[in-house]
Design a protein around this motif. Sequence first.
Motif, PDB file in Angstrom:
ATOM      1  N   VAL A  38      -1.314  -4.244  -9.718  1.00  0.00           N
ATOM      2  CA  VAL A  38      -1.767  -5.299  -8.477  1.00  0.00           C
ATOM      3  C   VAL A  38      -1.986  -6.635  -8.781  1.00  0.00           C
ATOM      4  CG1 VAL A  38      -3.901  -5.482  -7.201  1.00  0.00           C
ATOM      5  CG2 VAL A  38      -3.377  -3.298  -7.933  1.00  0.00           C
ATOM      6  N   ARG A  39      -1.954  -6.949 -10.121  1.00  0.00           N
ATOM      7  CA  ARG A  39      -1.774  -8.329 -10.562  1.00  0.00           C
ATOM      8  C   ARG A  39      -0.759  -8.997 -10.439  1.00  0.00           C
ATOM      9  NH1 ARG A  39      -5.819 -11.559 -13.495  1.00  0.00           N
ATOM     10  NH2 ARG A  39      -4.648 -13.472 -14.464  1.00  0.00           N
ATOM     11  N   ARG A  40       0.667  -8.095 -10.685  1.00  0.00           N
ATOM     12  CA  ARG A  40       1.995  -8.687 -10.606  1.00  0.00           C
ATOM     13  C   ARG A  40       2.158  -8.867  -8.969  1.00  0.00           C
ATOM     14  NH1 ARG A  40       6.136  -9.864 -12.907  1.00  0.00           N
ATOM     15  NH2 ARG A  40       5.416  -9.435 -15.179  1.00  0.00           N
ATOM     16  N   ARG A  41       1.726  -7.966  -8.264  1.00  0.00           N
ATOM     17  CA  ARG A  41       1.826  -7.933  -6.765  1.00  0.00           C
ATOM     18  C   ARG A  41       1.395  -9.272  -6.268  1.00  0.00           C
ATOM     19  NH1 ARG A  41       0.536  -2.254  -3.943  1.00  0.00           N
ATOM     20  NH2 ARG A  41       2.571  -1.011  -4.495  1.00  0.00           N
ATOM     21  N   GLY A  42       0.006  -9.512  -6.516  1.00  0.00           N
ATOM     22  CA  GLY A  42      -0.714 -10.872  -6.328  1.00  0.00           C
ATOM     23  C   GLY A  42       0.204 -11.882  -6.692  1.00  0.00           C
ATOM     24  N   ALA A  43       0.498 -11.955  -7.970  1.00  0.00           N
ATOM     25  CA  ALA A  43       1.567 -12.987  -8.472  1.00  0.00           C
ATOM     26  C   ALA A  43       2.632 -13.166  -7.662  1.00  0.00           C
ATOM     27  CB  ALA A  43       1.712 -12.903  -9.772  1.00  0.00           C
ATOM     28  N   LEU A  98       8.824  -9.160  -8.887  1.00  0.00           N
ATOM     29  CA  LEU A  98       8.352  -7.875  -9.001  1.00  0.00           C
ATOM     30  C   LEU A  98       9.631  -6.826  -9.518  1.00  0.00           C
ATOM     31  CD1 LEU A  98       7.699  -7.402  -4.970  1.00  0.00           C
ATOM     32  CD2 LEU A  98       6.085  -7.259  -7.005  1.00  0.00           C
ATOM     33  N   ALA A  99      10.565  -7.747  -9.631  1.00  0.00           N
ATOM     34  CA  ALA A  99      11.765  -6.950 -10.704  1.00  0.00           C
ATOM     35  C   ALA A  99      11.666  -7.122 -11.915  1.00  0.00           C
ATOM     36  CB  ALA A  99      13.105  -7.252 -10.105  1.00  0.00           C
ATOM     37  N   ALA A 100      10.774  -7.945 -12.474  1.00  0.00           N
ATOM     38  CA  ALA A 100      10.358  -8.296 -13.911  1.00  0.00           C
ATOM     39  C   ALA A 100      10.327  -7.022 -14.739  1.00  0.00           C
ATOM     40  CB  ALA A 100       9.387  -9.339 -14.110  1.00  0.00           C
TER      41      ALA A 100
END
Length: 428
Positions: A38-43, A98-100
């Motif tokens: 969720v945190r990566r999505r928010g980022a 997102l691909a990270a």
Amino acid sequence: MIALPFAGDWLDVSTVRMLAVMAPVVVAAGLWLAVTDVRRRGAAVLALLWNLLGLTMINVMAVAVGWWSFGTEGGDMFGLPVDLMIGWAVAWSMLPVLAARWIRPAHSVVALVLLDVYAMPSLTPAVALSSGWWWGEALAVVTCLIPGVVLAEATTRGRFLGLRVVMQMVLFGALLIVAIPSAAMASTDTPWTDVWARIGGPLDIVLVQVAGVVALVAVSAVIEFARHGGTPYPWDPPRRLVTSGPYAYVANPMQLCGTALLLVMAGITGLPALAGAAVAAAAFSSGLAAYVENDALARRFGGEFDGYRRSVRPWWPRWRPTVCGEPARVYLARGCDPCSDLAGWLLDRRPAGLDVRPAEGHREALRRMRYETDVVAVDGVRAFGTALTHLNLVWAVAGWVIATPGIAHVLQVLVDVAGGAPREIARD
């Protein structure tokens, strides 16, 4: 530069526009479903906002100076095709962030730059490049692509708090002060020149100063978030409940300040659309956003949050600050006449949640006035300004302005020159 000379033979403008937006959006949607963090999505959303705003500004500049132009009709804002801007922003934000999980962000950035070098000359007739187009491309990479990815990665990993805070302030400040007014003017076909021509009367001067004070109060609220280990962004919150600073007076200081700024700008610019934006922002903040935020905070902080919200209102500030947790401490030297006088002045005004203590008893050898809590320690002018926030709302606003970084440093220099320089204090 690699061109596709045959592109114009089979790709018309509408096809180019459709592919330019659909390709990155479809890939981003797939990555969104695959990434459960969720945190990566928010980022990724934060990077998207950075690029939407930055690329819009870069493209306005690029068209103005002649780096490139758009051969599109319809579906535009500020003279730019909205679909192309969305596709570009999604490709430069959602995809690398997102691909990270599978591709290092640095590699994604290089790949996106190479793709742009290849694709930009091939987007004819939708985009027409001049010989100096790469200046605009380089500027976009440096100000949009790389900073957006850096901000997103720092947010995802919870690192470089100061950088995250500053970049978010730049982003949301630009959205509020530049993007929303520009959209309001675009909706009414009002050019910036017409708006600037009408600004300058006595009332406008007062409103500008009011806007400046409101903005500094908002900055103070952001600083309180940073002191507690987080930022105003919902996916990057503080680790602890924030009840100090502006939050001791009202539950939603940043939303309140943002709404007030829009109303003030409506008065300055004469744009009713900005007043409408203020009403919409207030309705959203007090409706859906408040419901989601309150539910999340109640689950995270339980009774602590319930007790805090019983003592402050969402939008109407208190006259005196609420006190949650241990009181703050301000240290002033008994052997310094101005300091002891200031201590008496503070005590006469019955500060809420503030203990006034002798500097001689501090564990350190203090050389200036010191303000401390369990999350912050500031000296000199910043200590004085922060101490004022424990008196009442009027003194608090003055204190937040005084304690603002930059302003506090200038005031500290003036105080030092006037005789308030650091001095040795004998410890008990």
